[in-house]
Each structure stands twice: as C-alpha cells, then as structure tokens.
Design an enzyme around this catalytic site. Structure first.
Site, mmCIF file in Angstrom:
data_model
loop_
_atom_site.group_PDB
_atom_site.id
_atom_site.type_symbol
_atom_site.label_atom_id
_atom_site.label_comp_id
_atom_site.label_asym_id
_atom_site.label_seq_id
_atom_site.Cartn_x
_atom_site.Cartn_y
_atom_site.Cartn_z
ATOM 1 N N ASP A 64 -51.088 100.553 -52.773
ATOM 2 C CA ASP A 64 -50.439 101.721 -52.182
ATOM 3 C C ASP A 64 -49.109 101.304 -51.568
ATOM 4 O OD1 ASP A 64 -51.118 104.718 -51.277
ATOM 5 O OD2 ASP A 64 -50.048 103.710 -49.651
ATOM 6 N N GLU A 66 -45.463 101.642 -49.710
ATOM 7 C CA GLU A 66 -44.644 102.462 -48.821
ATOM 8 C C GLU A 66 -43.197 102.152 -49.176
ATOM 9 O OE1 GLU A 66 -45.940 104.790 -47.020
ATOM 10 O OE2 GLU A 66 -47.971 104.073 -47.477
ATOM 11 N N ASP A 163 -46.863 105.593 -57.554
ATOM 12 C CA ASP A 163 -46.635 104.166 -57.290
ATOM 13 C C ASP A 163 -46.230 103.397 -58.547
ATOM 14 O OD1 ASP A 163 -48.018 103.610 -54.327
ATOM 15 O OD2 ASP A 163 -48.934 105.254 -55.440
ATOM 16 N N HIS A 221 -50.437 106.630 -44.203
ATOM 17 C CA HIS A 221 -49.109 106.183 -44.651
ATOM 18 C C HIS A 221 -48.772 104.762 -44.195
ATOM 19 C CE1 HIS A 221 -48.402 110.018 -46.410
ATOM 20 N NE2 HIS A 221 -48.427 110.657 -45.258
ATOM 21 N N ASP A 226 -54.028 102.622 -45.997
ATOM 22 C CA ASP A 226 -54.317 103.539 -47.105
ATOM 23 C C ASP A 226 -55.157 102.852 -48.178
ATOM 24 O OD1 ASP A 226 -52.954 105.555 -45.845
ATOM 25 O OD2 ASP A 226 -51.204 105.521 -47.174
#
Length: 253
Positions: A64, A66, A163, A221, A226
């Site tokens: 995941d 960011e 992603d 987030h 996550d």
C-alpha cells in the site's frame, strides 16, 4: 440397580457438560469412558470452521503506497512510503515486513494536506532512498525471502488498482525506470471482497472492515498500517472460505 440410579442422580447435575450418561454408568461400574462434552464438541466445531482453505499462492505480498498529494492534483505524484507484508498463504500470518520511506524528487517538500492525510512529516522522507534505490531494496528483500524462486508462487495484493496500475508505472515512466515484472500482476482486494460478500466496498478499507466486523488498527492512510489492515481482512475472508485469485490482467512490458 437402585445404587446406579442414585449415582446418576448425584453426579448428573455436576457432570452434565463433562461426561455422557453412558460414561456415568461406566464410573459406577468402575470403568470410566469419557466422551466429548457439549462444550468440547462446540470447540471442535469452531476449530473445524476456522480451518483455512487451500490458496492458489504460497505467499501474498500486501502493498500500500502513500504518495505526495495536495488539495489539487500534484504532477507527478511520487511514492513516499513503500511497505510490503509477506503473508503466508497457508496460515495467513505475516512472516516478514519490508518498509521504507522514499524521498520525493520532483516535489521534495510535503504539503500540509499530505502530512495531515498520511501522518508523514518532512523529516521522515528527507535523506531516505529514492524510488530507484527503494526498488533495488525490494529486489534484495524478495531475494532474501526466496520470493524470486520460480518454484515459489506469490502475488501482490493492493486495496484497489491504483498502486500498481497507475502509481508505480507512472512514476517509473517519469524517472526512466523499468518496473520489475513481479509488480505487473496483483489482487485488487476490493474486487475480491465484492466477489466474496456480494457488495462493492465504496469507502475501501473502512467498508470492508465494517462488513467483516473488524476493527481498524493504527492510522488510515498510513501505508504500513493499511497493509496490516488489508492482511486482517484477507485472513478473515480466508477463514470464511474465500480463495483469492489474481484480478488484474498481466501488464505486458
């Protein structure tokens, strides 16, 4: 006979959940033959329900990202957190963790909106590896974990297609990098959830957690948090009998 009845009258209220009447008769006759109590049968039933189905992959690699962001779109977006959990496909337990923050190049200063959303502050990305270096670190980690062995099956899992369909290929294109082939196929957890539960999780992780009666761990987030929540969702879906399969088409080089 009266002695046997008296034994039953005395012991049955105390032993109702431990032995059957047949066992009580055996006790009175000096040869106990214990059987599963109602509680034991319930535990055995629950244990049977909790057994996990055979999955198609030996390992799931939960990822995941960011990325840089603001109240208006930033171009190009850059990955600033790169976490991966190695999830055992048989036990659905985490076996290894890769995690690094990544220093952005095009927009090196994080916006207040980005920090508020992700919890990532400027000092967490300054002096960190670039994306190119992070990709090399991932390759080394995967090699160490035997994930590059052709006899070991694994697939990435993400909460959505963004992603690996959009973010990583887009940034690699800006930087003139070639994304490794193992990033070109994945499981979109939202699609898997909709197959299993019959409804689309509109709000992503929160909707899936609510649908499966799971609690949020950590911060929404935060990439690493996550990932842990994705892993929890996968484990619960597997516990209910779901078998995961690739949802993305393979992206050709």
């Amino acid at each position: 006979m009266r002695l046997l009845q008296r034994c039953v009258q005395i012991l049955l209220p105390l032993q109702r959940t431990v032995f059957s009447t047949e066992s009580l008769c055996g006790l009175c006759q000096g040869s106990a033959r214990p059987r599963l109590s109602s509680n034991s049968l319930l535990r055995a039933s629950v244990a049977g329900m909790a057994s996990l189905p055979q999955q198609r992959y030996q390992y799931f690699l939960v990822l995941d990202f960011e990325a840089t962001c603001d109240t208006t779109p930033i171009q190009p977006q850059e990955i600033i957190e790169f976490p991966i959990l190695k999830l055992n496909g048989q036990t659905m337990e985490i076996e290894s963790i890769f995690h690094t923050y990544v220093q952005p190049v095009y927009n090196p200063q994080l916006t207040p909106f980005c920090t508020q959303l992700t919890g990532i502050i400027q000092s967490m990305v300054e002096g960190q590896p670039t994306l190119q270096q992070a990709l090399q670190m991932v390759a080394e980690w995967m090699d160490k974990e035997n994930l590059l062995n052709p006899d070991v099956s694994s697939v990435f899992v993400t909460c959505g297609d963004w992603d690996l369909k959009t973010m990583l290929p887009g940034q690699c294109q800006h930087l003139g990098l070639q994304a490794p082939d193992y990033f070109k196929q994945w499981i979109n957890l939202k699609k898997a959830y909709s197959f299993a539960m019959g409804s689309w999780p509109k709000s992503g992780l929160p909707a899936m957690q609510e649908g499966l009666s799971l609690k949020q761990e950590g911060r929404l987030h935060s990439g690493i948090d996550d990932c842990r929540n994705i892993a929890n969702i996968m484990k619960e879906m597997a516990r209910r009998g779901f078998v995961f399969k690739q949802t993305s088409p393979r992206i050709e080089t």
